[in-house]
Scaffold this motif. Sequence first.
Motif, PDB file in Angstrom:
ATOM      1  N   ALA A 159     -23.512 -21.771-132.775  1.00 33.04           N
ATOM      2  CA  ALA A 159     -22.669 -20.578-132.900  1.00 33.04           C
ATOM      3  C   ALA A 159     -21.280 -20.888-133.438  1.00 33.04           C
ATOM      4  N   LEU A 160     -20.743 -22.105-133.200  1.00 31.50           N
ATOM      5  CA  LEU A 160     -19.374 -22.424-133.582  1.00 31.50           C
ATOM      6  C   LEU A 160     -19.281 -22.741-135.072  1.00 31.50           C
ATOM      7  N   ASN A 161     -18.165 -22.318-135.667  1.00 33.24           N
ATOM      8  CA  ASN A 161     -17.926 -22.622-137.082  1.00 33.24           C
ATOM      9  C   ASN A 161     -17.636 -24.101-137.296  1.00 33.24           C
ATOM     10  N   ASN A 162     -16.891 -24.687-136.337  1.00 35.39           N
ATOM     11  CA  ASN A 162     -16.575 -26.116-136.404  1.00 35.39           C
ATOM     12  C   ASN A 162     -17.115 -26.760-135.123  1.00 35.39           C
ATOM     13  N   PRO A 163     -18.395 -27.137-135.117  1.00 33.30           N
ATOM     14  CA  PRO A 163     -19.028 -27.582-133.861  1.00 33.30           C
ATOM     15  C   PRO A 163     -18.353 -28.774-133.210  1.00 33.30           C
ATOM     16  N   SER A 164     -17.907 -29.754-133.991  1.00 26.66           N
ATOM     17  CA  SER A 164     -17.343 -30.971-133.398  1.00 26.66           C
ATOM     18  C   SER A 164     -16.055 -30.670-132.641  1.00 26.66           C
ATOM     19  N   GLU A 165     -15.117 -29.964-133.294  1.00 23.25           N
ATOM     20  CA  GLU A 165     -13.854 -29.637-132.622  1.00 23.25           C
ATOM     21  C   GLU A 165     -14.071 -28.626-131.502  1.00 23.25           C
ATOM     22  N   GLY A 166     -14.925 -27.632-131.739  1.00 20.02           N
ATOM     23  CA  GLY A 166     -15.173 -26.617-130.720  1.00 20.02           C
ATOM     24  C   GLY A 166     -15.802 -27.199-129.468  1.00 20.02           C
ATOM     25  N   MET A 167     -16.806 -28.071-129.644  1.00 10.28           N
ATOM     26  CA  MET A 167     -17.454 -28.675-128.486  1.00 10.28           C
ATOM     27  C   MET A 167     -16.516 -29.611-127.748  1.00 10.28           C
ATOM     28  N   ALA A 168     -15.648 -30.293-128.495  1.00 10.43           N
ATOM     29  CA  ALA A 168     -14.667 -31.172-127.843  1.00 10.43           C
ATOM     30  C   ALA A 168     -13.716 -30.361-126.966  1.00 10.43           C
ATOM     31  N   ALA A 169     -13.259 -29.210-127.483  1.00 10.70           N
ATOM     32  CA  ALA A 169     -12.361 -28.361-126.702  1.00 10.70           C
ATOM     33  C   ALA A 169     -13.069 -27.794-125.472  1.00 10.70           C
ATOM     34  N   ILE A 170     -14.340 -27.373-125.645  1.00 13.16           N
ATOM     35  CA  ILE A 170     -15.095 -26.814-124.515  1.00 13.16           C
ATOM     36  C   ILE A 170     -15.328 -27.883-123.443  1.00 13.16           C
ATOM     37  N   ARG A 171     -15.674 -29.103-123.876  1.00  8.93           N
ATOM     38  CA  ARG A 171     -15.879 -30.198-122.905  1.00  8.93           C
ATOM     39  C   ARG A 171     -14.584 -30.493-122.152  1.00  8.93           C
ATOM     40  N   LEU A 172     -13.448 -30.498-122.882  1.00  6.36           N
ATOM     41  CA  LEU A 172     -12.163 -30.766-122.244  1.00  6.36           C
ATOM     42  C   LEU A 172     -11.837 -29.697-121.205  1.00  6.36           C
ATOM     43  N   ALA A 173     -12.059 -28.421-121.574  1.00  3.57           N
ATOM     44  CA  ALA A 173     -11.779 -27.330-120.648  1.00  3.57           C
ATOM     45  C   ALA A 173     -12.696 -27.403-119.431  1.00  3.57           C
ATOM     46  N   LEU A 174     -13.991 -27.634-119.671  1.00  3.09           N
ATOM     47  CA  LEU A 174     -14.941 -27.718-118.558  1.00  3.09           C
ATOM     48  C   LEU A 174     -14.635 -28.894-117.639  1.00  3.09           C
ATOM     49  N   ARG A 175     -14.258 -30.040-118.258  1.00  3.25           N
ATOM     50  CA  ARG A 175     -13.931 -31.218-117.448  1.00  3.25           C
ATOM     51  C   ARG A 175     -12.734 -30.931-116.540  1.00  3.25           C
ATOM     52  N   GLY A 176     -11.683 -30.316-117.127  1.00 10.01           N
ATOM     53  CA  GLY A 176     -10.490 -30.025-116.336  1.00 10.01           C
ATOM     54  C   GLY A 176     -10.753 -29.005-115.242  1.00 10.01           C
ATOM     55  N   VAL A 177     -11.468 -27.916-115.590  1.00 11.63           N
ATOM     56  CA  VAL A 177     -11.731 -26.862-114.613  1.00 11.63           C
ATOM     57  C   VAL A 177     -12.693 -27.345-113.530  1.00 11.63           C
ATOM     58  N   THR A 178     -13.740 -28.083-113.912  1.00  7.39           N
ATOM     59  CA  THR A 178     -14.693 -28.599-112.929  1.00  7.39           C
ATOM     60  C   THR A 178     -14.005 -29.557-111.958  1.00  7.39           C
ATOM     61  N   HIS A 179     -13.195 -30.463-112.507  1.00 11.31           N
ATOM     62  CA  HIS A 179     -12.457 -31.410-111.669  1.00 11.31           C
ATOM     63  C   HIS A 179     -11.577 -30.662-110.668  1.00 11.31           C
ATOM     64  N   TYR A 180     -10.852 -29.671-111.161  1.00 10.41           N
ATOM     65  CA  TYR A 180      -9.946 -28.920-110.282  1.00 10.41           C
ATOM     66  C   TYR A 180     -10.710 -28.139-109.232  1.00 10.41           C
ATOM     67  N   LEU A 181     -11.738 -27.375-109.653  1.00 11.29           N
ATOM     68  CA  LEU A 181     -12.441 -26.489-108.731  1.00 11.29           C
ATOM     69  C   LEU A 181     -13.211 -27.256-107.659  1.00 11.29           C
ATOM     70  N   VAL A 182     -13.887 -28.335-108.057  1.00  9.61           N
ATOM     71  CA  VAL A 182     -14.670 -29.099-107.081  1.00  9.61           C
ATOM     72  C   VAL A 182     -13.751 -29.740-106.044  1.00  9.61           C
ATOM     73  N   ILE A 183     -12.681 -30.391-106.510  1.00 11.26           N
ATOM     74  CA  ILE A 183     -11.758 -31.038-105.577  1.00 11.26           C
ATOM     75  C   ILE A 183     -11.036 -29.997-104.727  1.00 11.26           C
ATOM     76  N   LYS A 184     -10.600 -28.905-105.353  1.00  6.63           N
ATOM     77  CA  LYS A 184      -9.867 -27.862-104.615  1.00  6.63           C
ATOM     78  C   LYS A 184     -10.760 -27.204-103.572  1.00  6.63           C
ATOM     79  N   THR A 185     -12.036 -26.975-103.903  1.00  6.88           N
ATOM     80  CA  THR A 185     -12.967 -26.378-102.937  1.00  6.88           C
ATOM     81  C   THR A 185     -13.180 -27.298-101.744  1.00  6.88           C
TER      82      THR A 185
END
Length: 352
Positions: free
Chosen positions: A177-203
């Motif tokens: 779906a992404l126009n630029n898959p490499s950059e888009g997937m890198a940004a999504i992985r970064l966001a998911l990594r940060g949010v997952t790390h925060y939410l799991v530890i915070k919970t």
Amino acid sequence: MGSLEFYDRKLRLIMMLAMMVVILAGIKAAADIVVPFLLAVFLAIVLNPLVVLMERCRVPRGLSVMLLVITVVVLLIMFIGMLGSSLNEFARSLPQYRGLMLQKISELQDYAHRFNIDITFSSDALVKLVDPSATMNFVTRLLGQLSGAMTSIFLLLMTVVFMLFEVKVLPFKLRQALNNPSEGMAAIRLALRGVTHYLVIKTAISLATGLIVWGFLTWVGVRFAFIWGMMAFMFNYVPNIGSAIAAIPPLIQALLFNGFADAMVVAGGYILINLIIGNILEPRIMGRGLGLSTLVVFLSLIFWGWLMGPVGMLLSVPLTIIARITLETMEGGHKLAVILGDGKPANGSTPE
């Protein structure tokens, strides 16, 4: 030529701001749909690491998801039963608060007169101040909503189940779906990594905080310790002010029912718990900063709370993390991402 580029940049900025206003207005108008969806997304983010862990133990993903959901349902039923029982007892004991508050205020007035301090209340204002009817109505409505919330919880859990099943094929879909898959997937992985790390530890930390508060208040002899422990768990997600807000009701109750000495013990216990967990343990477990300035964290609490209500306040930090990472990947959004950040350079050196 230069003037055309300048006006083009201004036009793009205006267009981006206009689109942002339209998107935020749409989110606020559709909050009844957006809020449950966001809750499902973040619950799936919290539960997915457990599914992955069970997969590593050679448990099929489908069975892992079903076992996890059954566990969550059993825990929810136990929790709702305990909370409903505690709220019923709380509602029945509310009339006692009126006489106790009047007595404490009268004692405060007598004590103040010794130091020539005049504390007066009009009778009407005092009745309104200590009248528990509004609180009783709120508790009654809350109990009714709690009993009628099972359908919403069932739909929420079903959404989480389908999201957990979708995780395996989601990267393939996004690449297509992404126009630029490499950059888009890198940004999504970064966001998911940060949010997952925060939410799991915070919970995990919030759960530990709630259990410790529950055990501590039970030991001191404060009534409704389960309710106040649950409040400590929920409000621990709210940055900066959540822990302080959660301490106010049990402190007032301890002062009314248990006396001044127990109230001081409760206050000292809350300060010690939040000092150890919030200022020492949590930063060490988190391991790294959120990448957000303290002011931005506080303002995001207000903003997301206005936009989506209490759920927005609870999820204000992960939502702001996603917004900052998204801005970093957008053309012209890097400067806004820097403003949202904590001011620390990426190489770790101190700014001049």
